[in-house]
Write a protein that holds these residues in place. Sequence first.
Motif, PDB file in Angstrom:
ATOM      1  N   TYR A 151      -5.912 -60.913  60.052  1.00 45.89           N
ATOM      2  CA  TYR A 151      -5.408 -60.865  58.795  1.00 45.89           C
ATOM      3  C   TYR A 151      -4.201 -59.828  58.611  1.00 45.89           C
ATOM      4  CZ  TYR A 151      -9.654 -62.948  56.409  1.00 45.89           C
ATOM      5  OH  TYR A 151     -10.674 -63.522  55.970  1.00 45.89           O
TER       6      TYR A 151
ATOM      7  N   PHE B 294      -8.952 -67.295  50.584  1.00 41.28           N
ATOM      8  CA  PHE B 294      -8.444 -67.102  51.908  1.00 41.28           C
ATOM      9  C   PHE B 294      -8.777 -68.330  52.898  1.00 41.28           C
ATOM     10  CE2 PHE B 294      -8.201 -62.269  52.342  1.00 41.28           C
ATOM     11  CZ  PHE B 294      -7.558 -62.042  51.290  1.00 41.28           C
TER      12      PHE B 294
ATOM     13  N   PRO C  71      -1.661 -64.069  51.583  1.00 37.92           N
ATOM     14  CA  PRO C  71      -2.838 -64.854  50.719  1.00 37.92           C
ATOM     15  C   PRO C  71      -1.781 -65.337  49.643  1.00 37.92           C
ATOM     16  CG  PRO C  71      -3.755 -62.718  51.237  1.00 37.92           C
ATOM     17  CD  PRO C  71      -2.317 -62.612  51.823  1.00 37.92           C
TER      18      PRO C  71
END
Length: 241
Positions: free
Chosen positions: A91, A134, A170
């Motif tokens: 991430y 996500f 995102p």
Amino acid sequence: MKTDPDQAAGGAPGGDDEGVPVSVKIRERLKAARHRFHSNDNIAEFIEPGELDKLLDEVTVKMQGVLESMVIDTESDHNTGDTARRVAKMYLKEVFAGRYIKGPSVTEFPNAEHLNELMIVGPITVRSACSHHFCPVIGKLWIGVMPNEHTNVIGLSKYARLAEWIMGRPQIQEEAVIQLADLIQEKTQPDGLAIVMEASHYCMAWRGVKDMDSKMINSVMRGVFLKDANLRREFLALVPR
Ligand SMILES: [Zn+2]
């Protein structure tokens, strides 16, 4: 615990902010500067050197908590022992790095050749994730630029670097293309700018309606592309889909 934003921003040399999660410190700075921090905003200028690694530790601990709440035995399951760390790293440093690192440096050159013909760059591969689930968003985009004599010229590969930075967050496809258009507009100041993006949204393929083939196509048109229907048609005809 109450944190004085000035002190948090300055990093309190006395160390009396020890124990405050680094995400809280960064958040306080963002709030003090009234800077938006939605999922598709870049927050690099509010992260001090060394803090991204602390953020990585913090997200690892929270991800481990998610795995525990999902009743996964990460202690004896050899496959998931390091998953929390891997996901945190993926991430922060990979798929959403476009939130945490500064934008690519782009050298702009004056338009010495006075180029004034339609230029199309693409397809540029898009790798992103939707901010709702996500889930990956994978696709392509094409950029059309209509320069004038005052337009700055940037290297072809730079369009891909700028796109990668915007998409590495995102995102919502409609907002992503607008962010990218704003950025290219700011860097190059063309007479017209057009972007078409076509992407598969895995939140539709992997979950939800489980439709493997649906794609979303959207576009932004700026300047002469809005005013001149022929130019718009020329661009759309040249974009191979
Ligand atoms: Zn989604």
